[in-house]
Scaffold this motif. Sequence first.
Motif, PDB file in Angstrom:
ATOM      1  N   ARG B 160       0.828  -1.221   0.000  1.00  0.00           N
ATOM      2  CA  ARG B 160       0.000   0.000   0.000  1.00  0.00           C
ATOM      3  C   ARG B 160       0.853   1.259   0.000  1.00  0.00           C
ATOM      4  O   ARG B 160       0.475   2.281  -0.559  1.00  0.00           O
ATOM      5  N   GLU B 163       1.818   2.124  -3.407  1.00  0.00           N
ATOM      6  CA  GLU B 163       0.629   2.576  -4.122  1.00  0.00           C
ATOM      7  C   GLU B 163       0.348   4.050  -3.802  1.00  0.00           C
ATOM      8  O   GLU B 163       0.047   4.845  -4.693  1.00  0.00           O
ATOM      9  N   LYS B 167       0.407   7.402  -6.121  1.00  0.00           N
ATOM     10  CA  LYS B 167      -0.742   8.304  -6.214  1.00  0.00           C
ATOM     11  C   LYS B 167      -0.300   9.749  -6.003  1.00  0.00           C
ATOM     12  O   LYS B 167      -0.689  10.649  -6.751  1.00  0.00           O
ATOM     13  N   THR B 176       1.636   3.185 -13.123  1.00  0.00           N
ATOM     14  CA  THR B 176       1.510   2.445 -11.870  1.00  0.00           C
ATOM     15  C   THR B 176       1.551   0.947 -12.132  1.00  0.00           C
ATOM     16  O   THR B 176       2.250   0.206 -11.451  1.00  0.00           O
ATOM     17  N   ILE B 181       2.986  -2.118  -9.858  1.00  0.00           N
ATOM     18  CA  ILE B 181       2.220  -3.336  -9.572  1.00  0.00           C
ATOM     19  C   ILE B 181       2.853  -4.586 -10.191  1.00  0.00           C
ATOM     20  O   ILE B 181       3.121  -5.571  -9.492  1.00  0.00           O
TER      21      ILE B 181
END
Lengths: 253, 268
Positions: B160, B163, B167, B176, B181
């Motif tokens: 996370r 991530e 963002k 991304t 990922i």
Amino acid sequence: MSNLSKPIPPAGGPGGLAVEIRGKTFRGADGGDVRAIENVAFEVAAGRFATLIGPSGCGKTTTLRIILGLDPDFKGRLKLPADGAGRVAAVFQEPRLLPWRSVEENVRLALPEEDAGRDLDPLFATLGLTEMRSRYPSELSLGLARRVSLARAFAIRPSLLILDEPFVSLDEQTATRLRKLLIEVWSARPTTALMVTHNLREAVQLSDRIVFLTERPARIRGVHDIVTPHGERDTRWRETTLSVIAKRYSGVL
Amino acid sequence: MALELDRVAADRSIPSRLAPGIVTLLSLAGLLAIWWIAAIVADSRVLPAPPAVAEAFWRDARTGELFFHLAMTLMRVAGAFVIAMAVGSAIGIVLGMNREANRFFDPWLILFLNVPALVIIVLAYIWFGLNEAAAIGAIAVNKIPNAVVTLREGARALDRDLEEMAKVYRFGPAKTLRHVILPQLQPYFAAASRSGISLIWKIALVVELLGRSNGVGFQINLYFQLFDVAAILAYTLAFVAVMLIIEFLLVQPFEAHSTRWRPRRARG
């Protein structure tokens, strides 16, 4: 807002940061609600460096996450510099580098499309990362990884810079060197910045405004403005300022 | 583990430096010897000795027949592998990231995981006819649930923190996916591919046996009816050899390349 006489021209677009959080609640694991922020409202003038200080778990990081747009579930309003059109950079508590990309790729990936081919040599040179550009993050010490994280933040020329305890768990020597580097890079292009820290010395050394928060749920305990330019903050000045602040806000040192 | 092995290797002297290759060779030679001895002891048509198998191999290799059938099977394996990995990964990633979807489709997944391969093959041939698309589709459908399960675990374990970083720095969906990922899912892709290739080629033979007129499975069925064990073993070993070559020339270099950023000791 009393320190507008500072000589450095503000960068990072018109208008500063205005934060107004009227309430933030977390759903706890037991189903009960935990109130994290009661009422936190403060402003940071354009091109100024502000610091949030408060006891552990008082909602400082939560405030930063709300500003970063990572937590949209709160009551209140935000006004970002450049009316939200500018870019926001974050230096997290952990460096948060992509382990499978080299140092240079990590920095370049953050660049906006129109800036993709930019010359990053001066930035890497200032931060002492020139030799490390092709290394992978797993080969770096924590101090070096933090520098890469700083490089990434400054590379995108943000209109707002958010720093979440960027020097925590480093030895004092490394932390001091990194703070100097941060001031150096930041002074070259002053950006509206907001940092969270536990370290009052660090706050006094770096910021133009210190915002003190209470225990959870967080409220504003007080705001202390510093008008002395960064270059004139020597050891004696720092000790005096620290004792003044400690007298006014007991228990912060 | 690797550290221990290194230490053991360092303690011993010169012989251990040559060890990995030599051990592999000795191990294979040992297996061959056991087979040979067993064949001599049994002295039967149903357990031919290595030379008989080599002869069977040579017989079909010279006419090009063996390579034609190998190529047909390989084509089906490759086609089914690509389809199964693409579809299975996509579904797995979606299920891993979306709790509601996962709750809804989990029973479907359990059902498909437990439908016997033979049933899927037979149904595919009945519903879609004895053609190439039905054959490859049936192989792929057998593998898809495994890929889904593996990639779902991978998607659940996504970081996370990274991530959020993506963002904040406005990476956008494509960037991304490619830089944040997919590299995290790489070990899961590798695991799914490894188990996938071996599963797929075994199922491919059954598919060929039941409904195709070429391929290794068809040939093995043919030689089964002729009771020619030497030829059966020749085809089997030839195809295993092909899969080993793919492993060493494609899978392992690709894996080494995509994990080059890992600290050396973790490479194992």
